[in-house]
Design a protein around this motif. Structure first.
Motif, PDB file in Angstrom:
ATOM      1  N   PRO A 140       2.213  -5.075  -5.977  1.00 31.76           N
ATOM      2  CA  PRO A 140       1.031  -5.863  -5.612  1.00 31.76           C
ATOM      3  C   PRO A 140      -0.233  -5.030  -5.426  1.00 31.76           C
ATOM      4  O   PRO A 140      -0.190  -3.894  -4.945  1.00 31.76           O
ATOM      5  N   PHE A 141      -1.361  -5.620  -5.810  1.00 32.36           N
ATOM      6  CA  PHE A 141      -2.666  -5.107  -5.432  1.00 32.36           C
ATOM      7  C   PHE A 141      -2.744  -5.076  -3.900  1.00 32.36           C
ATOM      8  O   PHE A 141      -2.218  -5.951  -3.214  1.00 32.36           O
ATOM      9  N   ARG A 142      -3.442  -4.086  -3.358  1.00 36.47           N
ATOM     10  CA  ARG A 142      -3.462  -3.930  -1.895  1.00 36.47           C
ATOM     11  C   ARG A 142      -4.483  -4.890  -1.269  1.00 36.47           C
ATOM     12  O   ARG A 142      -5.564  -4.492  -0.817  1.00 36.47           O
ATOM     13  N   LYS A 158     -11.390  -9.626  -2.744  1.00 40.52           N
ATOM     14  CA  LYS A 158     -11.245  -9.397  -1.314  1.00 40.52           C
ATOM     15  C   LYS A 158     -10.963 -10.724  -0.621  1.00 40.52           C
ATOM     16  O   LYS A 158     -11.126 -11.798  -1.196  1.00 40.52           O
ATOM     17  N   GLY A 159     -10.545 -10.615   0.615  1.00 36.89           N
ATOM     18  CA  GLY A 159     -10.243 -11.811   1.384  1.00 36.89           C
ATOM     19  C   GLY A 159      -8.804 -12.258   1.188  1.00 36.89           C
ATOM     20  O   GLY A 159      -8.003 -11.595   0.511  1.00 36.89           O
ATOM     21  N   PRO A 160      -8.446 -13.392   1.792  1.00 37.52           N
ATOM     22  CA  PRO A 160      -7.063 -13.881   1.702  1.00 37.52           C
ATOM     23  C   PRO A 160      -6.729 -14.349   0.295  1.00 37.52           C
ATOM     24  O   PRO A 160      -7.607 -14.685  -0.510  1.00 37.52           O
ATOM     25  N   LEU A 161      -5.433 -14.378   0.008  1.00 36.58           N
ATOM     26  CA  LEU A 161      -4.971 -14.882  -1.275  1.00 36.58           C
ATOM     27  C   LEU A 161      -5.180 -16.395  -1.352  1.00 36.58           C
ATOM     28  O   LEU A 161      -5.168 -17.079  -0.327  1.00 36.58           O
ATOM     29  N   SER A 196     -18.617 -13.013  -9.441  1.00 35.24           N
ATOM     30  CA  SER A 196     -19.165 -12.329  -8.266  1.00 35.24           C
ATOM     31  C   SER A 196     -18.207 -11.259  -7.764  1.00 35.24           C
ATOM     32  O   SER A 196     -18.616 -10.316  -7.082  1.00 35.24           O
ATOM     33  N   SER A 197     -16.929 -11.423  -8.099  1.00 34.77           N
ATOM     34  CA  SER A 197     -15.919 -10.401  -7.790  1.00 34.77           C
ATOM     35  C   SER A 197     -14.743 -10.620  -8.722  1.00 34.77           C
ATOM     36  O   SER A 197     -14.708 -11.581  -9.491  1.00 34.77           O
ATOM     37  N   ASP A 198     -13.767  -9.714  -8.652  1.00 29.30           N
ATOM     38  CA  ASP A 198     -12.504  -9.942  -9.354  1.00 29.30           C
ATOM     39  C   ASP A 198     -11.765 -11.103  -8.694  1.00 29.30           C
ATOM     40  O   ASP A 198     -12.087 -11.526  -7.580  1.00 29.30           O
TER      41      ASP A 198
END
Length: 591
Positions: A199-201, A319-322, A283-285
């Motif tokens: 997993p990505f961190r 970033k942030g929650p899944l 705006s992000s991944d």
């Protein structure tokens, strides 16, 4: 032996040249070297099965009706078979890569699978079928493209991306196998991999540093085809991409009615194609998530696969929650309704120009009915075993198809019951007697407490119904007789049933099994034997020249090698390919 290698390379080059000039259906060769490598997908070094040093293995990419040759060299320390999940092996169960049809490839040997992907399209995968090896890898994609003359029910996507998801243990497959032999459960997996990576961190507490994760690079505004396969051991996974819709287009060789999902449950052994349009502002991944279903989410948080969808104009890291998945640990109604919503696109062409729906399965009379019941594990003769209708299957030393070919008696019994046994469970080599060109109804009743998926080799069956409770004859009133999806792997919810219909038009001996690797290993499988009563070579291809022999026929192996050396009086591609494989075998013996 150094002088043999230039000869070998010379023959290979001539062989490739001849295949390019063949006027018949294209011939597509692959070479697989299966070996162990050390990898750390979850941060712990472990033994992984790789193909050509790749984990996952290379993708086979062919077109309908291509002839495929895969030369497999076994560099493991145990025997090996490769199974082509969902590839129907029309008229040739000899190439299926399971113990009912093939003798295992011994260590340091090579063997060539040679088959035609006749009248098929779609998304499939291959994997090692013996010794619990799939738990260590060895899997890869298998794509069958439409012929150019056949229209596809969507525009050509920008890219075609294969995605493998699956639960994963950091213990070697040999240790997992020993646990099952000793009567133990495998316990909770250590994680979920996406394309063989951890997993990505996204959370510093749940994910340690240094884990390599999967990243899919895409262009904004473009549409991509994602072929997603659950190649795990026993965990159903919910697949989703943050802020993106998944437009379902195909599953296991059938085009579906196209509809959007924010997430989809993908059960063990299942494959789906999604069209995903990159329509966000970058705006992000964005997170790609594969999370376990029907579990205690607080305990299983670390058993989550997380990858990254990266736009070329992305402005920052995810970033942030899944993104949240379905919240229904104890209620599987949502998942079942989602499964029921997957329908056959009856107006689309499949491998042939006629519409898929021109095969009106709902109007065909059923000739055979089998009710197959799964129960929790039981003890038989002091051993923990999995059963199907009260029978725990055991593989004989001689493959069933070889036993038929050479009339070896006593290898198996054609007595698999049409209804579950009422007495004590037993261990047997019991096989279903299918009627050639019959139309079989199979009811899969899951009285276990966990989800199961069931797979039938050699065919695509029509999923016509599923519901909770026990199946009864009145359940037929709920069957979908028009656009039930045709596929090879169907889920059966705990305390529920799934009904499928299958046209037995493919001669051979075909494995019917749970895809849950632990239960399969412990005996939850059988075979359907389909024989043409009329003597003809039109409905089944002859035994291949390079067939391996074992069990009661082991003595024929030496004879086969000698006779192969005397058979080089043919011509064309077949002769040269046989010669190449013979030289391969000689080189391997002396290395």
């Amino acid at each position: 032996m150094a002088s043999s290698k230039p000869l070998f390379l010379f023959l290979i080059n001539i062989f490739f040249l001849l295949t390019l000039t063949s006027a018949e259906d294209a011939f597509v060769p692959y070479n697989f070297e299966v070996s162990y490598i050390t990898a750390s997908p979850l941060g712990v070094p472990q033994q992984v099965i790789a193909i050509n040093d790749q984990f996952p293995g290379p993708t086979i990419n062919v077109t309908t009706n291509n002839n495929v040759a895969v030369n497999v060299r076994n560099k493991l320390d145990e025997s090996l078979l490769i199974h082509w999940s969902g590839i129907q092996q029309r008229r040739s169960s000899w190439q299926d890569g399971v113990l009912g049809t093939n003798c295992p490839i011994p260590p340091k040997w090579n063997w060539t699978y040679n088959f035609q992907v006749k009248d098929q399209i779609g998304s499939f995968f291959y994997f090692p079928s013996l010794h619990f090896q799939r738990a260590a890898g060895g899997f890869g994609g298998f794509i069958i493209n439409n012929r150019p003359v056949i229209s596809v029910p969507f525009d050509t996507p920008q890219g075609d991306i294969v995605v493998f998801i699956g639960d994963w243990y950091t213990r070697n497959h040999t240790d997992l196998r020993k646990d099952l032999d000793d009567g133990k459960d495998l316990g909770m997996p250590d994680g979920v991999l996406i394309n063989g990576k951890g997993p990505f961190r996204y959370n510093d507490t749940l994910v340690p540093e240094g884990i390599d994760f999967e990243q899919l690079d895409v262009q904004p505004g473009k549409t991509y085809r994602l072929r997603v396969h659950n190649v795990g051991i026993s965990t159903s996974l919910n697949f989703r991409i943050q802020n993106h819709n998944l437009l379902l287009a195909e599953t296991e060789g059938s085009y579906t009615v196209q509809q959007n999902y924010t997430s989809l449950d993908i059960h063990v052994g299942q494959s789906y194609s999604f069209l995903v349009t990159m329509d966000q502002n970058a705006s992000s991944d964005y997170y790609i998530v594969a999370s376990a279903r029907f579990v205690n989410e607080s305990r299983w948080k670390r058993v989550t696969g997380v990858g990254i969808l990266h736009y070329t104009n992305s402005k920052g890291k995810a970033k942030g929650p899944l993104p949240a998945g379905p919240d229904d640990q104890f209620d599987k109604t949502y998942s079942m309704n989602q499964a029921r919503s997957i329908r056959w696109n009856v107006s689309a062409s499949g491998a042939r120009p006629n519409p898929q729906g021109s095969f009106r399965y709902g109007s065909i009379n059923v000739t055979d009915i089998y009710v197959l019941k799964n129960k929790p594990l039981v003890k038989i003769d002091g051993k923990r075993r999995a059963t199907l209708s009260g029978i725990s299957y055991t593989n004989p030393a001689t493959p069933l198809r070889l036993a038929d070919q050479f009339k070896v008696k006593g290898v198996y019994k054609l007595d698999f019951p049409t209804k579950p046994l009422t007495g004590s469970p037993r261990i047997e080599t019991s096989v279903i007697n299918g009627s050639f060109r019959g139309f079989m109804e199979i009811i899969l009743q899951n009285n276990d407490t966990k989800m199961h998926t069931y797979h039938l080799n050699g065919y695509a069956f029509f999923v016509v119904g599923m519901d909770f409770g026990d199946w009864s004859e009145n359940s037929r009133g709920t069957y979908n007789k028009w656009d039930g999806i045709a596929r090879s792997t169907a889920q059966v919810y705990p305390g529920a049933w799934t009904a499928v219909l299958v046209s037995l038009d493919n001669v051979g001996i075909w494995n019917l099994r749970t895809e849950n690797l632990d239960s399969w290993y412990l005996g939850q499988e059988t075979y359907i034997r389909v024989v043409n009563p009329e003597p003809t070579n039109k409905t089944e291809l002859p035994i291949p020249d390079n067939a391996l022999f074992c069990g009661a026929l082991a003595k024929k192996q030496k004879q086969q090698i000698i006779s192969s050396a005397a058979s080089f009086n043919g011509n064309g591609v077949k002769l040269l390919f046989t010669l190449v494989m013979f030289v391969c075998a000689i080189i391997n013996i002396f290395q």
